[in-house]
Design a protein around this motif. Structure first.
Motif, short mmCIF file in Angstrom:
data_model
loop_
_atom_site.label_atom_id
_atom_site.label_comp_id
_atom_site.label_asym_id
_atom_site.label_seq_id
_atom_site.Cartn_x
_atom_site.Cartn_y
_atom_site.Cartn_z
N THR A 168 41.51 40.75 48.60
CA THR A 168 42.35 40.17 47.55
C THR A 168 43.84 40.52 47.64
O THR A 168 44.63 39.97 46.90
CB THR A 168 41.84 40.48 46.13
N LYS A 217 37.01 31.17 39.63
CA LYS A 217 37.94 31.94 40.47
C LYS A 217 38.62 33.04 39.66
O LYS A 217 38.76 34.17 40.12
CB LYS A 217 38.99 31.01 41.08
N THR A 218 39.03 32.69 38.44
CA THR A 218 39.66 33.69 37.57
C THR A 218 38.67 34.79 37.23
O THR A 218 39.01 35.98 37.24
CB THR A 218 40.17 33.01 36.27
N ALA A 247 38.15 37.20 40.10
CA ALA A 247 39.27 38.13 40.24
C ALA A 247 39.18 39.27 39.23
O ALA A 247 39.70 40.36 39.48
CB ALA A 247 40.59 37.39 40.07
N GLN A 248 38.50 39.04 38.10
CA GLN A 248 38.39 40.06 37.06
C GLN A 248 37.19 40.99 37.25
O GLN A 248 37.08 42.00 36.56
CB GLN A 248 38.30 39.39 35.69
N ARG A 300 32.48 42.07 43.02
CA ARG A 300 33.12 40.97 43.74
C ARG A 300 32.66 40.95 45.20
O ARG A 300 32.45 39.88 45.78
CB ARG A 300 34.64 41.08 43.65
#
Length: 168
Positions: free
Chosen positions: A33, A112-113, A116-117, A123
Motif C-alpha cells: 500500500t 476499496k476504501t 484500506a481500513q 488485508r
C-alpha cells in the motif's frame, strides 16, 4: 525471451521487465500500500529473479514464478516492519458461517476504501485469497502459518470488511 535472458541477453531481460513491471507493481502495491515500498520491493524482486533465472524450470509461467517472488519479498518487507499479523491470539478458533451479502449492496469504491481500513494482517489474507487467488494451504506456506489460521483470519477479515463497508 526467458531462455535468452538465462543466457545473459540484457535486451531480452529488459523486454521481460517491460512485460511484467506494471502487473508486478500492482501486486506489490496491493500488499504493501505504500508506493515507495512497492517500488523498492519490485526492483529487488526483478534483481532476484534475474539472478536466479537458472532455477526457473518452466513448471509454471514466468509471470507466476515472478509473482511468487514479488509476494514473498513483499511479505518479508512487512515482517521486517513488524506490521504483519498484529493479533493471532485466537489461532485455530472455529470459524463462523459466512454472512450472506448481496453484491448490489456494495459498490467497488466502498470495498476499496474498506480494504484500506483493514488491519495489515487482515488485508494480507483478503488480498492473497480473493485478489491473488491463492488457496489457504498456499497462503499458509507463504505466510508460514497453519491452514486453519489462514481460514480463520480470512473469515475474521471478511466479517470486519463487511462491517466497515456497511458503515460507509
Amino acid at each position: 525471451m526467458v531462455e535468452q535472458s538465462k543466457q545473459g541477453n540484457q535486451n531480452a531481460q529488459y523486454q521481460l521487465y517491460g512485460l511484467y513491471v506494471d502487473a508486478m507493481f500492482n501486486v506489490a502495491m496491493r500488499l504493501l500500500t505504500i508506493r515507495e515500498d512497492a517500488e523498492d520491493v519490485l526492483q529487488e524482486s526483478f534483481v532476484e529473479a534475474f539472478k536466479k533465472l537458472d532455477t526457473f524450470r518452466f513448471e509454471s509461467t514466468f509471470g507466476a514464478w515472478l509473482k511468487r517472488i514479488v509476494i514473498n519479498r513483499s511479505i518479508n518487507h512487512l515482517k521486517a516492519k513488524r506490521l504483519l499479523f498484529a493479533s493471532m491470539e485466537n489461532e485455530g478458533e472455529p470459524v463462523e458461517e459466512d454472512e450472506k451479502i448481496e453484491d448490489d449492496d456494495f459498490e467497488m469504491e466502498k470495498i476499496k476504501t474498506g480494504l484500506a481500513q483493514l488491519p495489515e494482517g487482515y488485508r494480507q489474507i483478503i488480498t492473497l485469497y480473493l485478489i491473488e487467488g491463492y488457496d489457504h494451504v498456499e497462503i499458509g506456506e507463504i505466510l508460514q502459518i497453519t491452514t486453519s489460521t489462514s481460514k480463520s483470519q480470512y473469515h475474521r477479515a471478511k466479517k470486519k470488511l463487511i462491517q466497515i463497508v456497511k458503515e460507509l
